[in-house]
Motif scaffolding. Structure first.
Motif, PDB file in Angstrom:
ATOM      1  N   VAL A 294       0.849  -1.181   0.000  1.00  0.00           N
ATOM      2  CA  VAL A 294       0.000   0.000   0.000  1.00  0.00           C
ATOM      3  C   VAL A 294       0.884   1.228   0.000  1.00  0.00           C
ATOM      4  N   GLY A 295       0.511   2.214  -0.790  1.00  0.00           N
ATOM      5  CA  GLY A 295       1.296   3.436  -0.835  1.00  0.00           C
ATOM      6  C   GLY A 295       0.988   4.337   0.349  1.00  0.00           C
ATOM      7  N   TRP A 296       1.858   5.295   0.565  1.00  0.00           N
ATOM      8  CA  TRP A 296       1.669   6.263   1.639  1.00  0.00           C
ATOM      9  C   TRP A 296       0.407   7.084   1.378  1.00  0.00           C
TER      10      TRP A 296
ATOM     11  N   VAL B   2      -5.444  10.062   6.414  1.00  0.00           N
ATOM     12  CA  VAL B   2      -6.746   9.620   6.904  1.00  0.00           C
ATOM     13  C   VAL B   2      -6.710   8.126   7.208  1.00  0.00           C
ATOM     14  N   TRP B   3      -5.946   7.367   6.404  1.00  0.00           N
ATOM     15  CA  TRP B   3      -5.772   5.939   6.595  1.00  0.00           C
ATOM     16  C   TRP B   3      -7.132   5.222   6.637  1.00  0.00           C
ATOM     17  N   ASP B   4      -7.862   5.364   5.553  1.00  0.00           N
ATOM     18  CA  ASP B   4      -9.193   4.775   5.425  1.00  0.00           C
ATOM     19  C   ASP B   4      -9.103   3.251   5.522  1.00  0.00           C
ATOM     20  N   ARG B   5      -9.716   2.689   6.551  1.00  0.00           N
ATOM     21  CA  ARG B   5      -9.671   1.240   6.751  1.00  0.00           C
ATOM     22  C   ARG B   5     -10.359   0.485   5.615  1.00  0.00           C
TER      23      ARG B   5
ATOM     24  N   CYS C   4      -6.012 -11.771  -1.639  1.00  0.00           N
ATOM     25  CA  CYS C   4      -4.554 -11.626  -1.650  1.00  0.00           C
ATOM     26  C   CYS C   4      -3.906 -12.654  -0.724  1.00  0.00           C
ATOM     27  N   HIS C   5      -2.708 -13.071  -1.077  1.00  0.00           N
ATOM     28  CA  HIS C   5      -1.968 -14.020  -0.246  1.00  0.00           C
ATOM     29  C   HIS C   5      -1.169 -13.310   0.834  1.00  0.00           C
ATOM     30  N   ALA C   6      -0.589 -12.146   0.491  1.00  0.00           N
ATOM     31  CA  ALA C   6       0.313 -11.465   1.426  1.00  0.00           C
ATOM     32  C   ALA C   6       0.087  -9.966   1.400  1.00  0.00           C
ATOM     33  N   PHE C   7       0.387  -9.328   2.533  1.00  0.00           N
ATOM     34  CA  PHE C   7       0.323  -7.875   2.658  1.00  0.00           C
ATOM     35  C   PHE C   7       1.590  -7.437   3.362  1.00  0.00           C
ATOM     36  N   THR C   8       2.291  -6.418   2.811  1.00  0.00           N
ATOM     37  CA  THR C   8       3.621  -6.068   3.308  1.00  0.00           C
ATOM     38  C   THR C   8       3.770  -4.571   3.587  1.00  0.00           C
ATOM     39  N   PRO C   9       2.960  -3.980   4.451  1.00  0.00           N
ATOM     40  CA  PRO C   9       3.108  -2.553   4.748  1.00  0.00           C
ATOM     41  C   PRO C   9       4.293  -2.297   5.673  1.00  0.00           C
ATOM     42  N   ASN C  10       4.715  -1.029   5.751  1.00  0.00           N
ATOM     43  CA  ASN C  10       5.689  -0.691   6.785  1.00  0.00           C
ATOM     44  C   ASN C  10       4.936  -0.463   8.095  1.00  0.00           C
ATOM     45  N   GLU C  11       5.682  -0.324   9.190  1.00  0.00           N
ATOM     46  CA  GLU C  11       5.029  -0.293  10.492  1.00  0.00           C
ATOM     47  C   GLU C  11       4.146   0.934  10.701  1.00  0.00           C
ATOM     48  N   VAL C  12       4.522   2.072  10.120  1.00  0.00           N
ATOM     49  CA  VAL C  12       3.679   3.265  10.249  1.00  0.00           C
ATOM     50  C   VAL C  12       2.341   3.035   9.561  1.00  0.00           C
ATOM     51  N   GLU C  13       2.387   2.508   8.349  1.00  0.00           N
ATOM     52  CA  GLU C  13       1.159   2.225   7.601  1.00  0.00           C
ATOM     53  C   GLU C  13       0.328   1.151   8.309  1.00  0.00           C
TER      54      GLU C  13
ATOM     55  N   ARG D 152      -5.296   0.908  13.388  1.00  0.00           N
ATOM     56  CA  ARG D 152      -5.595   1.692  14.584  1.00  0.00           C
ATOM     57  C   ARG D 152      -4.994   1.049  15.837  1.00  0.00           C
ATOM     58  N   THR D 153      -3.735   0.619  15.722  1.00  0.00           N
ATOM     59  CA  THR D 153      -3.030   0.006  16.845  1.00  0.00           C
ATOM     60  C   THR D 153      -1.820   0.857  17.219  1.00  0.00           C
TER      61      THR D 153
END
Length: 360
Positions: A172-174, A179-182, A191-200, A206-207
């Protein structure tokens, strides 16, 4: 104005089979490194290094191809000089299949200028969306790859591939609005995998911690990975029941451009090879650490030759009882067997310059 398009030819042919299918915008990246400080109006800043490279989705294409993954890229190229050069580098030098890509006259190449300083980078970009969709370029009989790498914001051009059995690795892009719409996470269906960075990851779930974000993401995809920059990466693979966390390698970072793409490419390789999760993460961390020590975005992506060189240096240092090397040799001992499988095809990095092509 009406645009006419022509398909591209490259080697190897898509008839040889496809491991990874990609689509997106190809940029000409012009990278300035080792700036003493940020530029400001009215002043000239001299950079310690400079290189040019195909960028954007080309970073991923070069990174996967360098790891011996048969890579097919679906993209639009301009008929200008930048477009011809990017196409030549990708097709002739990097052996990326471009048979479903198109050349578009009267449309200029997107360009990004990246300036690296203070351990990070700033970028200036100019470009316009291509007047042709990925679905149109793919046609009625798209290839059936083993894996697809895509961004959640893209059109779901990969659905036919997923239906045919491909593993879809999503990123996912920045979000510039923050707003970070859930609702974005609903696109992970299938999808098999999701690879965001920790900020994203924390923002979308919302953790407050990367570990909590990772736990949340396991409810959405079989393989959840959270990258943490200099702190490494963590992941949970529900298909194998594995959980792993690895540190980043302590290396001097010259240019971080494309490091995330290199990490993703190595993760896909290890997953397709059915490596244990911890080995996949370690391999991805190593590949990205090798990339940031060179400049040039995608052209800094390591090939098996670069990985073999690193292993040889590390093994020698470990034999001399260098403490850091001993620890690395223990963690990366699994590489020895895999390096043997790639002998004779050990591609090494190209020089990131628009003046010449590297002889690989």
């Amino acid at each position: 104005m009406a645009h006419t398009t022509t398909p591209e030819a490259s080697t190897p042919s898509s008839a040889a089979g496809v491991d990874v299918l990609l689509s997106g915008m190809v940029f000409l990246d012009i990278v300035f490194t080792d700036l003493p400080h940020a530029p400001w109006p009215g002043h000239e800043v001299w950079a310690g290094g400079m290189g040019s490279s195909p960028g954007g989705i080309a970073n991923l294409a070069m990174a996967t191809a360098r790891l011996d993954l048969r890579t097919s890229l679906v993209a639009a190229f301009s008929d200008d000089g930048y477009g011809h050069w990017c196409r030549d580098v990708l097709g002739r030098q990097e052996r990326v299949d471009l048979s479903r890509s198109c050349t578009i006259p009267d449309w200029h190449s997107p360009v990004t200028v990246s300036m690296a300083y203070d351990g990070d980078r700033a970028m200036v970009t100019h470009g316009h969306d291509a007047p042709i969709s990925t679905t149109t370029m793919l046609g009625e009989n798209p290839p059936v790859p083993r894996a697809v790498i895509t961004e959640l914001g893209d059109e779901p051009w990969w659905e036919p591939s997923r239906a045919a059995g491909a593993l879809v690795f999503a990123d996912v892009g920045w979000d510039p609005t923050e707003v970070w719409d859930r609702g974005v996470l609903r696109r992970l269906s299938g999808c098999h995998a999701f690879t965001p960075n920790e900020v994203e990851a924390m923002a979308y779930t919302r953790t407050d911690t990367a570990a909590d974000a990772l736990s949340n993401l396991t409810e959405l995809v079989p393989l959840a990975v959270v990258t943490r920059g200099y702190k490494g990466a963590m992941a949970i693979d529900q298909t194998t029941g594995e959980r792993a966390s690895v540190p980043a390698l302590d290396v001097p970072a010259l240019d971080p451009t494309g490091a995330g793409d290199v990490f993703a490419a190595a993760l896909v390789f290890g997953t397709l090879e059915q490596w244990p999760l911890v080995e996949r993460l370690l391999f991805a961390a190593l590949a990205s650490s090798l990339a940031v020590q060179q400049f040039g975005g995608g052209l800094a992506a390591p090939g098996w030759g670069d990985i073999a060189d690193w292993w040889t240096r590390t093994s020698r240092a470990a034999a001399e009882q260098n403490p850091a090397a001993v620890a690395l040799a223990k963690s990366y001992g699994f590489l020895a067997e895999h390096l043997t499988n790639h002998e004779g095809r050990s591609v090494r990095r190209a020089y990131a310059t628009i003046a010449q092509l590297s002889d690989l």
